[in-house]
Design an enzyme around this catalytic site. Structure first.
Site, short mmCIF file in Angstrom:
data_model
loop_
_atom_site.label_atom_id
_atom_site.label_comp_id
_atom_site.label_asym_id
_atom_site.label_seq_id
_atom_site.Cartn_x
_atom_site.Cartn_y
_atom_site.Cartn_z
N ASP A 247 1.71 -57.60 -11.14
CA ASP A 247 1.50 -56.50 -10.21
C ASP A 247 2.37 -55.31 -10.64
O ASP A 247 2.40 -54.97 -11.82
CB ASP A 247 1.81 -56.96 -8.78
CG ASP A 247 1.28 -56.03 -7.70
OD1 ASP A 247 0.10 -56.16 -7.33
OD2 ASP A 247 2.04 -55.15 -7.25
N TYR A 397 3.04 -46.48 -4.20
CA TYR A 397 1.68 -46.22 -4.67
C TYR A 397 1.43 -44.72 -4.82
O TYR A 397 0.84 -44.27 -5.81
CB TYR A 397 0.65 -46.83 -3.71
CG TYR A 397 0.53 -48.32 -3.86
CD1 TYR A 397 -0.54 -48.89 -4.54
CD2 TYR A 397 1.50 -49.17 -3.33
CE1 TYR A 397 -0.66 -50.26 -4.69
CE2 TYR A 397 1.39 -50.54 -3.47
CZ TYR A 397 0.32 -51.09 -4.16
OH TYR A 397 0.23 -52.45 -4.32
N HIS A 454 -3.23 -64.01 -8.25
CA HIS A 454 -2.37 -62.84 -8.42
C HIS A 454 -0.88 -63.16 -8.29
O HIS A 454 -0.06 -62.58 -8.99
CB HIS A 454 -2.78 -61.79 -7.39
CG HIS A 454 -2.14 -60.46 -7.58
ND1 HIS A 454 -2.43 -59.64 -8.66
CD2 HIS A 454 -1.21 -59.79 -6.85
CE1 HIS A 454 -1.72 -58.52 -8.57
NE2 HIS A 454 -0.97 -58.59 -7.48
#
Length: 478
Positions: A247, A397, A454
């Site tokens: 990630d 983000y 993930h």
């Protein structure tokens, strides 16, 4: 007579000039050729630079406190009572019949999670679990950086200890690595002793996540994080070290390898960012389903990648709505999440459902307890809750994705350090080796993992540990 002598003299002078000019010209052209060849092979890097993320202006005088301070996670009756009060006052919207997790976190199952959280989950006990590894903080570029540092308790004769920095992502935390740490630091106790690799593991919290202080200034991206983590490793006394990430941790550790390749012995990833597109990729996508061998794809690549529109566009759009919110106006959505533990749990745990296995979308409980325990899942949620760090984690983000990816410093720099890639079958997107090597120029191992998604270290710690060890053994033999 002079008519005979002068031409001979000029001829002699001309030959003397040639004797000087020709070698000089050859040397000049040769030098330019050598420079061109060397410049072609010169490793490009990201400029390290510097930064200040503390509150207010950077102090003009005085050196930053570089001490490494022991840190302990604590809780209180007040903190727990406030949590319980909020859990008791939660409001729920009934789910649509047969919706499972197709509309997000199913509120019928959410009631069960919250009931367990309120009546059975023991935060004090989980704090003890969190404190079983040594925690520290140190101040870098104006903010306090939290990390755990675990050394092997016993080093067998002849084994070298390799420093390994492991970096989490969103919505995870340093706690994701708690099951893999003993496998890496004490492999003999866990039937992983076939080689001579033992690690000491450093797991920092990304600034703005958990117990690392949030940046007070705008612009804190993965490159700034990479620089801070290099400074952390340097402060701990390491000149060379291995890196591992998934990630955001993948992007951060990749930036670290691009920034100071001389310090990175090897880079291991379980998620690959490859933003470069173009004609070559388009051709690869179009031909890959029919003649994969022609564009460097394997049968397994084809199985994981096609049908392309479904797996790389439709499914990705379905799973990335959160990303658009967080990359544009994270503070708005974050207000509600920071105020409601139930909303926070639903927002975070929904990712641990479908990002672990895409088929969990069809399950009424999201398949969460088939891979994790509620204690594990809620402990990760609590790290965000007690530190009020959900908003600052979401801002990461905006700082990274609001820019044109083709114009960022790392977009123009490849990765030349030895690289290992563990491709888990339930990852959000699959990156074939043929595509990965456009960025990663020195791939030593590329593994098609048999299962897992993930959150690899959290879900399949032994598989990931084995792959890290295999990679490091190969690098050490180079």
């Amino acid at each position: 007579m002079w008519q005979e002598i002068l031409p001979n003299t000029w001829s002699f002078e001309y030959s003397q000039k040639n004797a000087v000019l020709v070698p000089v010209a050859v040397l000049g052209v040769g030098g330019m050729l050598v420079y061109w060849l060397r410049s072609r092979h010169k490793i490009k890097t990201i400029e390290m630079g510097d930064g200040w993320w503390g509150s207010g202006e950077r102090p003009l005088k005085g050196k930053e406190d570089e001490s490494i301070r022991p840190f302990k996670i604590e809780t209180s009756d007040k903190e727990i009572e406030d949590l319980h009060c909020r859990l008791e006052q939660a409001r729920y919207t009934p789910p649509l019949e047969g919706a499972a997790f197709h509309y997000g976190f199913n509120s019928s199952y959410l009631r069960k999670v919250v009931a367990y959280w309120r009546n059975q989950f023991d935060w004090r006990k989980q704090v003890e679990v969190l404190n079983k590894y040594p925690h520290f903080q140190t101040t870098i570029e104006g903010i306090d950086i939290h990390f755990i540092h675990v050394k092997p308790s016993y080093i067998p004769h002849g084994r070298a200890v390799q420093p390994l920095l492991m970096v989490h992502g969103w919505p995870g935390s340093f706690y994701e690595f708690y099951k893999i740490i003993p496998l890496l630091t004490e492999p003999a106790k866990h039937d992983l002793n076939e080689g001579d690799v033992v690690f000491e593991v450093i797991c920092p919290s990304i600034p703005g996540y958990g117990f690392s202080e949030a940046p007070h200034q705008k612009g804190f991206d993965t490159i700034a994080t990479a620089r801070i983590f290099h400074k952390l490793m340097n402060r701990l006394g390491f000149k060379e070290y291995y890196l591992q990430g998934g990630d955001w941790g993948s992007r951060i550790t990749t930036n670290m390898a691009q920034m100071l390749p001389q310090s990175v012995k090897g880079l291991h990833l379980n998620f690959v960012f490859v933003s470069r597109q173009g004609l070559r990729r388009m051709i690869s996508v179009m031909l890959g389903a029919y003649v994969p061998w022609l564009v460097g794809l394997t049968r397994e690549d084809v199985r994981r990648t096609y049908p392309f529109i479904q797996k790389n566009i439709y499914e990705l759009l379905r799973e990335s709505g959160y990303l658009h919110i967080q990359a544009t106006k994270p503070d708005t959505a974050g207000c509600g999440l920071n105020d409601s533990p139930v909303g926070l749990a639903a927002y975070i745990l929904e990712k641990f459902s479908t990002w672990t296995d895409k088929s969990f979308l069809h399950k009424d409980d999201g398949g969460l307890e088939s891979k994790y325990s509620l204690d594990e899942l809620l402990t990760n949620v609590m790290i965000y809750w007690v530190t009020s760090s959900i908003v600052s984690s979401m801002r990461f983000y905006k700082e990274n994705i609001s820019k044109d990816p083709g114009l960022t410093a790392d977009a123009r720099v490849g990765v030349d350090v030895p690289t290992g890639i563990a491709a888990f079958p339930q990852e959000l997107v699959h990156t074939p080796r043929a595509w990965a090597k456009e960025i990663f120029k020195n791939i030593i191992t590329y593994s098609y993992m048999p299962r897992g998604g993930h959150f690899a270290a959290f879900e399949e710690p032994k598989l990931l540990a084995q792959d890290i060890m295999r990679f490091v053994r190969k690098v050490e033999q180079l």
